[in-house]
Scaffold this active site. Structure first.
Site, PDB file in Angstrom:
ATOM      1  N   GLY A   3       0.789  -1.235   0.000  1.00  0.00           N
ATOM      2  CA  GLY A   3       0.000   0.000   0.000  1.00  0.00           C
ATOM      3  C   GLY A   3       0.816   1.276   0.000  1.00  0.00           C
ATOM      4  O   GLY A   3       0.317   2.331   0.378  1.00  0.00           O
ATOM      5  N   LEU A  28      -4.522  -6.843  -8.010  1.00  0.00           N
ATOM      6  CA  LEU A  28      -4.148  -7.818  -9.028  1.00  0.00           C
ATOM      7  C   LEU A  28      -5.319  -8.603  -9.622  1.00  0.00           C
ATOM      8  O   LEU A  28      -5.144  -9.331 -10.585  1.00  0.00           O
ATOM      9  CB  LEU A  28      -3.097  -8.784  -8.460  1.00  0.00           C
ATOM     10  N   ILE A  86     -10.681  -6.486 -13.187  1.00  0.00           N
ATOM     11  CA  ILE A  86     -11.886  -5.736 -12.816  1.00  0.00           C
ATOM     12  C   ILE A  86     -13.063  -6.254 -13.646  1.00  0.00           C
ATOM     13  O   ILE A  86     -12.995  -6.278 -14.876  1.00  0.00           O
ATOM     14  CB  ILE A  86     -11.677  -4.221 -13.062  1.00  0.00           C
ATOM     15  N   HIS A 119       1.033   0.592 -13.606  1.00  0.00           N
ATOM     16  CA  HIS A 119       1.774  -0.635 -13.917  1.00  0.00           C
ATOM     17  C   HIS A 119       3.268  -0.316 -13.870  1.00  0.00           C
ATOM     18  O   HIS A 119       3.700   0.711 -14.415  1.00  0.00           O
ATOM     19  CB  HIS A 119       1.373  -1.137 -15.312  1.00  0.00           C
ATOM     20  N   ASP A 173      -3.955  -4.773 -18.323  1.00  0.00           N
ATOM     21  CA  ASP A 173      -2.894  -3.813 -18.687  1.00  0.00           C
ATOM     22  C   ASP A 173      -3.031  -3.297 -20.117  1.00  0.00           C
ATOM     23  O   ASP A 173      -2.045  -3.164 -20.837  1.00  0.00           O
ATOM     24  CB  ASP A 173      -1.507  -4.475 -18.525  1.00  0.00           C
ATOM     25  N   GLU A 216       6.676   5.993  -9.185  1.00  0.00           N
ATOM     26  CA  GLU A 216       5.244   5.824  -8.895  1.00  0.00           C
ATOM     27  C   GLU A 216       4.794   6.833  -7.849  1.00  0.00           C
ATOM     28  O   GLU A 216       3.769   7.507  -8.009  1.00  0.00           O
ATOM     29  CB  GLU A 216       4.972   4.397  -8.407  1.00  0.00           C
TER      30      GLU A 216
HETATM   31  C1  GAR Z   1       3.211  -1.173  -7.588  1.00  0.00           C
HETATM   32  O1  GAR Z   1       4.548  -1.195  -7.999  1.00  0.00           O
HETATM   33  C2  GAR Z   1       2.306  -1.284  -8.794  1.00  0.00           C
HETATM   34  O2  GAR Z   1       2.841  -0.703  -9.949  1.00  0.00           O
HETATM   35  C3  GAR Z   1       2.207  -2.779  -8.950  1.00  0.00           C
HETATM   36  O3  GAR Z   1       2.065  -3.245  -7.629  1.00  0.00           O
HETATM   37  C4  GAR Z   1       2.864  -2.413  -6.779  1.00  0.00           C
HETATM   38  C5  GAR Z   1       2.088  -2.105  -5.518  1.00  0.00           C
HETATM   39  O4  GAR Z   1       2.937  -1.542  -4.553  1.00  0.00           O
HETATM   40  N1  GAR Z   1       1.078  -3.133  -9.779  1.00  0.00           N
HETATM   41  C6  GAR Z   1       1.136  -4.090 -10.705  1.00  0.00           C
HETATM   42  O5  GAR Z   1       2.111  -4.783 -10.874  1.00  0.00           O
HETATM   43  C7  GAR Z   1      -0.145  -4.250 -11.524  1.00  0.00           C
HETATM   44  N2  GAR Z   1       0.082  -5.073 -12.662  1.00  0.00           N
HETATM   45  P1  GAR Z   1       2.346  -0.843  -3.258  1.00  0.00           P
HETATM   46  O6  GAR Z   1       1.394  -1.832  -2.596  1.00  0.00           O
HETATM   47  O7  GAR Z   1       3.533  -0.578  -2.383  1.00  0.00           O
HETATM   48  O8  GAR Z   1       1.649   0.411  -3.684  1.00  0.00           O
END
Ligand code: GAR
Length: 202
Positions: free
Chosen positions: A12, A96, A99, A115, A156, A185
């Site tokens: 999160g 993951l 939707i 992503h 994606d 991010e």
């Molecule tokens: C993030 O790096 C996001 O880009 C990835 O999950 C991570 C969540 O991190 N999402 C994917 O890979 C979707 N295909 P967080 O829980 O620390 O925010």
């Protein structure tokens, strides 16, 4: 007031940054802001009991909804719960599960995902988190980055809103690359969410 639901199943860290910017910071649009529409994270939605994001929700006094798989995929995708809570916009931050169409139809161009790679490369089912970074290192890519995109019926796949690039260094491991990506991010996702919501309200 525009209410966001953040769907997340992991640590999160992105959810925390989004909450920090949109709900707690008065200057861009949170509580006390005079920029319209005001934006708040009104709900955290999670499919994993014990996920770090649930603690983040609790620390920030944001209600959390724990999903039941059967109801999510075969029921109404929790549409009624989202509507009852006045949710206008959905942000996927490390969520993951695919939707369901019922939500995509109910929230057209109002669901966005982040992503950890430069789509259309390194996306699709099974390509998430560390798996993405491991594949990039294995293929000796020179560059990676992040993609923020609208969500459609395919993994994606929806229209790309924003990308940021970073180098992949010769001695990178999946962990070092992951932390470089995570910085991007955290830097961009909250701002892009805010811009998308403001743009659609113009
Ligand atoms: C993030 O790096 C996001 O880009 C990835 O999950 C991570 C969540 O991190 N999402 C994917 O890979 C979707 N295909 P967080 O829980 O620390 O925010």
């Amino acid at each position: 007031m525009k209410k966001i639901a953040v769907f997340a199943s992991g640590a999160g860290s992105n959810a925390a940054k989004i909450i920090e910017r949109l709900t707690h910071n008065p200057s861009p649009g949170g509580e006390g802001s005079n920029i319209d529409p005001k934006i708040e994270v009104a709900l955290v939605v999670c499919n994993k009991p014990g996920a770090g994001v649930l603690k983040i929700a609790a620390e920030n006094n944001i209600p959390a909804l724990l999903l039941d798989k059967e109801k999510f995929f075969r029921g109404d995708g929790y549409l009624q719960e989202l509507k009852d809570r006045g949710i206008d916009f959905i942000v996927l931050a490390g969520f993951l599960w695919k939707i369901p169409s019922v939500l995509i139809k109910a929230y057209p161009k109002k669901i966005i995902n982040i992503h950890p790679a430069l789509l259309p490369h390194y996306g699709g089912k099974g390509m998430y988190g560390q798996f993405v970074h491991e594949a990039i290192i294995k293929n000796k890519e020179k560059e990676s980055g992040i993609t923020i995109h609208y969500v459609d019926d395919l993994y994606d796949h929806g229209d790309i809103i924003f990308q940021a690039h970073c180098p992949v260094l010769n001695d990178d491991t999946a962990e070092t690359l992951s932390s470089r990506i995570q910085q991007l991010e955290h830097q961009f996702f909250p701002i892009v969410i805010e811009q998308v919501i403001r743009e659609e309200n113009k």
